[in-house]
Design a protein around this motif. Structure first.
Motif, PDB file in Angstrom:
ATOM      1  N   GLY A 309       0.804  -1.294   0.209  1.00 17.20           N
ATOM      2  CA  GLY A 309      -0.023  -0.054  -0.037  1.00 17.20           C
ATOM      3  C   GLY A 309       0.783   1.382   0.202  1.00 17.20           C
ATOM      4  O   GLY A 309       0.826   2.165  -0.916  1.00 17.20           O
ATOM      5  N   THR A 310       1.860   1.019   0.905  1.00 17.74           N
ATOM      6  CA  THR A 310       2.761   2.611   0.822  1.00 17.74           C
ATOM      7  C   THR A 310       3.403   2.716  -0.417  1.00 17.74           C
ATOM      8  O   THR A 310       3.538   3.749  -0.779  1.00 17.74           O
ATOM      9  CB  THR A 310       3.928   2.196   2.132  1.00 17.74           C
ATOM     10  N   MET A 311       4.017   1.535  -0.876  1.00 18.84           N
ATOM     11  CA  MET A 311       4.905   1.725  -2.194  1.00 18.84           C
ATOM     12  C   MET A 311       3.879   2.176  -3.427  1.00 18.84           C
ATOM     13  O   MET A 311       4.457   2.874  -4.026  1.00 18.84           O
ATOM     14  CB  MET A 311       5.479   0.064  -2.475  1.00 18.84           C
ATOM     15  N   VAL A 312       2.771   1.317  -3.471  1.00 22.90           N
ATOM     16  CA  VAL A 312       1.786   1.921  -4.538  1.00 22.90           C
ATOM     17  C   VAL A 312       1.467   3.504  -4.274  1.00 22.90           C
ATOM     18  O   VAL A 312       1.318   4.299  -5.254  1.00 22.90           O
ATOM     19  CB  VAL A 312       0.628   1.013  -4.615  1.00 22.90           C
ATOM     20  N   TYR A 313       1.189   3.673  -3.136  1.00 23.40           N
ATOM     21  CA  TYR A 313       1.122   5.217  -2.847  1.00 23.40           C
ATOM     22  C   TYR A 313       1.916   5.960  -3.322  1.00 23.40           C
ATOM     23  O   TYR A 313       1.757   7.114  -3.821  1.00 23.40           O
ATOM     24  CB  TYR A 313       0.481   5.381  -1.459  1.00 23.40           C
ATOM     25  N   LEU A 314       3.167   5.629  -3.009  1.00 19.87           N
ATOM     26  CA  LEU A 314       4.413   6.576  -3.433  1.00 19.87           C
ATOM     27  C   LEU A 314       4.604   6.665  -4.783  1.00 19.87           C
ATOM     28  O   LEU A 314       5.061   7.454  -5.442  1.00 19.87           O
ATOM     29  CB  LEU A 314       5.644   6.445  -2.657  1.00 19.87           C
ATOM     30  N   SER A 315       3.962   5.491  -5.751  1.00 25.27           N
ATOM     31  CA  SER A 315       4.176   5.559  -7.097  1.00 25.27           C
ATOM     32  C   SER A 315       3.057   6.482  -7.701  1.00 25.27           C
ATOM     33  O   SER A 315       3.311   6.721  -8.865  1.00 25.27           O
ATOM     34  CB  SER A 315       4.031   4.136  -7.384  1.00 25.27           C
ATOM     35  N   THR A 518       4.853  -7.283 -13.705  1.00 21.11           N
ATOM     36  CA  THR A 518       4.967  -5.860 -14.183  1.00 21.11           C
ATOM     37  C   THR A 518       5.760  -4.981 -13.490  1.00 21.11           C
ATOM     38  O   THR A 518       5.243  -5.032 -12.275  1.00 21.11           O
ATOM     39  CB  THR A 518       3.527  -5.421 -14.572  1.00 21.11           C
ATOM     40  N   PRO A 519       6.584  -3.977 -13.829  1.00 23.17           N
ATOM     41  CA  PRO A 519       7.027  -3.051 -12.683  1.00 23.17           C
ATOM     42  C   PRO A 519       6.061  -2.100 -12.242  1.00 23.17           C
ATOM     43  O   PRO A 519       6.028  -0.863 -12.669  1.00 23.17           O
ATOM     44  CB  PRO A 519       8.348  -2.425 -13.580  1.00 23.17           C
ATOM     45  N   PHE A 520       5.259  -2.336 -11.480  1.00 23.12           N
ATOM     46  CA  PHE A 520       4.114  -1.663 -10.845  1.00 23.12           C
ATOM     47  C   PHE A 520       4.711  -0.232 -10.137  1.00 23.12           C
ATOM     48  O   PHE A 520       4.267   0.833 -10.133  1.00 23.12           O
ATOM     49  CB  PHE A 520       3.339  -2.119 -10.045  1.00 23.12           C
ATOM     50  N   LEU A 521       6.052  -0.445  -9.676  1.00 29.97           N
ATOM     51  CA  LEU A 521       6.682   0.574  -8.963  1.00 29.97           C
ATOM     52  C   LEU A 521       7.519   1.307  -9.686  1.00 29.97           C
ATOM     53  O   LEU A 521       8.301   2.345  -9.532  1.00 29.97           O
ATOM     54  CB  LEU A 521       7.305   0.241  -7.790  1.00 29.97           C
ATOM     55  N   CYS A 522       7.519   1.024 -11.096  1.00 34.24           N
ATOM     56  CA  CYS A 522       8.249   1.985 -11.957  1.00 34.24           C
ATOM     57  C   CYS A 522       8.006   3.234 -11.993  1.00 34.24           C
ATOM     58  O   CYS A 522       8.981   4.402 -12.179  1.00 34.24           O
ATOM     59  CB  CYS A 522       8.226   1.516 -13.618  1.00 34.24           C
ATOM     60  N   GLY A 523       6.943   3.778 -11.379  1.00 37.10           N
ATOM     61  CA  GLY A 523       6.823   4.959 -11.253  1.00 37.10           C
ATOM     62  C   GLY A 523       7.584   5.856 -10.214  1.00 37.10           C
ATOM     63  O   GLY A 523       8.006   7.119 -10.158  1.00 37.10           O
ATOM     64  N   LEU A 524       8.292   5.024  -9.248  1.00 38.78           N
ATOM     65  CA  LEU A 524       9.267   5.641  -8.449  1.00 38.78           C
ATOM     66  C   LEU A 524      10.500   5.843  -8.822  1.00 38.78           C
ATOM     67  O   LEU A 524      11.217   6.782  -8.376  1.00 38.78           O
ATOM     68  CB  LEU A 524       9.442   4.318  -7.338  1.00 38.78           C
ATOM     69  N   CYS A 525      10.781   5.091  -9.896  1.00 36.33           N
ATOM     70  CA  CYS A 525      12.344   5.279 -10.334  1.00 36.33           C
ATOM     71  C   CYS A 525      12.530   5.973 -11.792  1.00 36.33           C
ATOM     72  O   CYS A 525      13.460   6.250 -12.115  1.00 36.33           O
ATOM     73  CB  CYS A 525      13.026   3.843 -10.178  1.00 36.33           C
ATOM     74  N   CYS A 526      11.426   5.852 -12.503  1.00 33.66           N
ATOM     75  CA  CYS A 526      11.560   6.364 -13.884  1.00 33.66           C
ATOM     76  C   CYS A 526       9.854   6.897 -14.252  1.00 33.66           C
ATOM     77  O   CYS A 526       9.008   6.720 -13.567  1.00 33.66           O
ATOM     78  CB  CYS A 526      11.829   5.285 -14.873  1.00 33.66           C
ATOM     79  N   SER A 527       9.811   7.338 -15.240  1.00 32.90           N
ATOM     80  CA  SER A 527       8.558   8.256 -15.694  1.00 32.90           C
ATOM     81  C   SER A 527       7.519   7.475 -16.329  1.00 32.90           C
ATOM     82  O   SER A 527       6.302   7.725 -16.599  1.00 32.90           O
ATOM     83  CB  SER A 527       8.823   9.395 -16.507  1.00 32.90           C
TER      84      SER A 527
END
Ligand SMILES: CCCCCCCCCCCCC/C=C/[C@@H](O)[C@H](COP(=O)(O)O)NC(=O)CCCCCCCCCCCCCCC
Ligand SMILES: Nc1ncnc2c1ncn2[C@@H]1O[C@H](COP(=O)(O)OP(=O)(O)O)[C@@H](O)[C@H]1O
Ligand SMILES: [Ca+2]
Length: 587
Positions: A309-315, A518-527
């Motif tokens: 939840g925290t990781m997805v929120y941050l993405s 799938t890199p769901f968290l790619c928003g954290l590290c790239c656009s």
């Protein structure tokens, strides 16, 4: 006509004399003592008597019977405060009475047993129990054998226990094996395990009735077997929302006394195929991403949802979509009316009457729903389009320990409707505020970017030609978005993301495994951000994005009675104002 059981006599409890009365629906006893001026009486509804045994019986630490011929022991449901939640914990109460004669003792045991049968006709004799040994903190087996089995034995219930060895074993068993002689099915596990039982029982019932589950216009047949839930999972939302507490003994006692709580179920279809059923959370966007992410961290147990939840929120994602919905009758109830569906809920009772009235008029319990899907009534559908943080549909409040009032605090368990929650794209802090309000009594719908609708059906689709656009990262987002503005907030295509998105939109559905990778968290590290999210259907990822959902009123029945309002029963142990969990809603 059956004559009313009535018995009244003097009995002893230890060295104290009591006046005991069995009449109508109640069994009560009052100490006969001059000091007991206010005549304190303990009154137990006959339906809540767990068992009556000759002699002096103990069940802890293990069952022992002292076979005296003038004594009898009554086991009954006793309520205690649950501390933090408004639902009440149930415990096994026990009282040992001594009679002046054996004849009177036999009269008491006989009359109590007869009354019991009359007043709680749904008590199970035989149960089919499925234990998921890997659910939640992996304590399912221990919980069942140490807390539940001794109570079932005391109540004379025989059970056939299956400890599952693989996912879907319970569902397949219910679809294929002989179920003759069983009154109900019990699952020991979490929402995923409940979902297996739900699918097995609904599927089996439709098979036997010769109905197609694939057709969303078909009025499905309600299941004849009751479902009991012994909570031993991660979220345990179905148990929490139908009982009010997560407690194995409380749930076991509801099963034993044959409580009955009807529950709405949502069928989810893609084109003309049934995908799954849902009762708690059908969520796209945030909740879909959280589930996809959490599957990679199963080893964390229940904590995986907080982490993901925290990781997805941050993405910080939002997704484009078209949502169409068929509103329910606004005169019957509203998701913003600040009422709560509690035990004996009048909105749900009226709904039962409505369903049965239609059934006697037209011969089919749910045939009234047919017209809603005919082409004549297409005009009733409302359509909205735009970018959403999340789109959620829930047939009930979906309260759970994380969110004690739930996704939709005023939703009803058995009114034949679901609540559709649309959270439009907004500033990250706005979305955090929305999420955070789930943990308190503050209204999560009282935010300008949130809408809630009470509905009978929902369709979700992706905007055509929009799937390669990603959200433009501007500072222009704000909480107060105008009617015209929200929806199509400016979007922009990017080279990098186009390629990424094109990979996902080749027309081929990905397998679940691919989705999880799938890199769901790619928003954290790239656009790069995916154009589509996935649907979380009661903890399972759906393989399609474009779906049609329909609510089937009271399709299954649970061994439960809805949430008992602790404060209203003066049993909560707290003043209304001090009960954090929303008793104040009913003031
Ligand atoms: C800031 C705190 C935010 C708390 C938000 C809580 C919202 C909780 C709503 C829960 C609805 C639950 C509906 C039930 C779903 C279950 O069917 C299903 C399966 O359960 P099972 O594994 O036991 O079989 N469970 C789920 O899909 C889990 C969904 C859980 C979502 C929880 C999200 C936690 C979010 C934490 C966000 C933190 C943001 C912090 C930012 C700094
Ligand atoms: N023996 C088993 N091995 C692996 N998975 C199982 C088994 N029995 C049930 N399952 C599956 O495990 C999933 C999670 O179970 P659940 O009891 O809901 O626990 P949790 O709440 O921790 O997710 C369910 O979807 C169910 O189908
Ligand atoms: Ca409902």
């Amino acid at each position: 006509m059956e004559t009313e059981v009535r018995l009244e006599s003097s009995l002893w409890v230890g060295i104290k004399r009591y006046r005991a009365v069995l009449s109508g629906w109640h069994f009560n006893w009052t100490e006969v003592d001059k000091k007991n001026r206010d005549k304190k009486t303990i009154s137990v509804p006959v339906a809540e008597v767990v068992g009556v045994e000759e002699g002096r019986v103990e069940i802890l630490p293990q069952k022992s019977v002292e076979d005296t011929d003038k004594d009898f022991t009554v086991f009954y449901v006793k309520r205690i405060s649950s501390g933090s939640s408004c639902g009440l914990l149930w415990r096994l109460g026990r009282i040992q009475f001594s009679c002046p004669s054996r004849v009177l003792r036999d009269q008491w045991t006989k009359h109590l047993r007869t009354a019991l049968k009359t007043h709680s006709p749904l008590r199970p004799n035989r149960l089919l129990v499925f234990i998921n040994p890997f659910g939640g903190k992996k304590k399912g087996r221990k919980i069942y054998h140490s807390l539940v089995a001794p109570l079932f034995e005391l109540a004379g219930i025989s059970s056939h226990v299956v400890v599952t060895e693989r996912a879907n074993q319970a569902r397949d068993h219910l679809l294929k094996k002989d179920l003759t002689g069983f009154d109900g099915v019990v699952c020991v596990g979490g929402d995923g395990m409940f979902s297996e039982i739900l699918h097995g029982l609904i599927g089996r019932t439709q098979q036997e009735a010769g109905l197609s589950e694939n057709d969303p216009t078909v009025a499905l047949q309600p299941c004849p077997l009751h479902i009991g839930i012994i909570p031993a999972g991660s979220t345990d939302c179905v148990c929490y929302a139908t009982v009010g507490v997560i407690d194995a003994v409380t749930s076991a006692l509801h099963i034993i006394i044959g409580d009955s709580q009807p529950l709405d179920v949502c069928s989810v279809h893609q084109a003309s195929a049934l995908m799954r059923y849902s009762v708690s959370l059908l969520g796209y966007g945030f909740y879909g991403d959280v589930l996809a992410e959490s599957e990679k961290h199963r080893w964390m147990g229940p904590l995986r949802y907080d982490y993901s939840g925290t990781m997805v929120y941050l993405s910080n994602r939002s997704y484009a979509g078209i949502v169409q919905y068929l509103p329910a009758d606004p005169l019957l109830s509203s998701p913003r009316d600040r009422t709560r569906c509690l035990s004996g809920c009048s909105v749900c009772s009226r709904s039962t009457e409505r369903l049965f009235r239609h059934s006697s008029e037209s011969g089919s319990l749910y045939s009234s729903h047919f017209s809603q899907f005919s082409s004549d009534s297409e005009g009733e559908w409302v359509s909205v389009e735009g970018r959403f943080r999340c789109v959620s549909l829930t047939c009930m409040s979906s309260s759970c320990p994380k969110s004690p009032l739930g996704l939709s605090p005023s939703a009803h368990l058995a009114d034949g409707t679901g609540d559709l929650i649309l959270v439009w794209d907004t500033h990250p802090l706005g979305f955090l505020k929305f999420l955070y309000r789930h943990t308190s009594t503050e209204d999560q719908f009282d935010l300008p970017f949130v809408e809630v609708h009470r509905v009978k059906a929902v369709r979700f689709s992706l905007p055509s030609g929009k799937e390669e656009e990603v959200y433009k990262e501007t500072g222009g987002l704000r909480e107060g978005i105008d009617e015209e503005e929200r929806g199509y907030i400016e979007t922009v295509s990017r080279n990098g993301s186009q390629q990424h998105l094109a990979e996902r939109d080749t027309g081929q559905e990905m397998t679940n495994e691919q989705k999880m990778a799938t890199p769901f968290l790619c928003g954290l590290c790239c656009s790069k951000a995916p154009a589509k999210s996935v649907w979380n259907c009661d903890g399972e990822i759906l393989s399609s994005t474009e779906i049609l959902c329909r609510i089937h009123g009271q399709l299954v029945r649970l061994y439960a009675r809805g949430i008992e309002d602790g404060a209203a029963m003066h049993n909560c142990g707290k003043e209304n104002d001090n009960c954090q969990m929303g008793c104040t809603l009913n003031k």
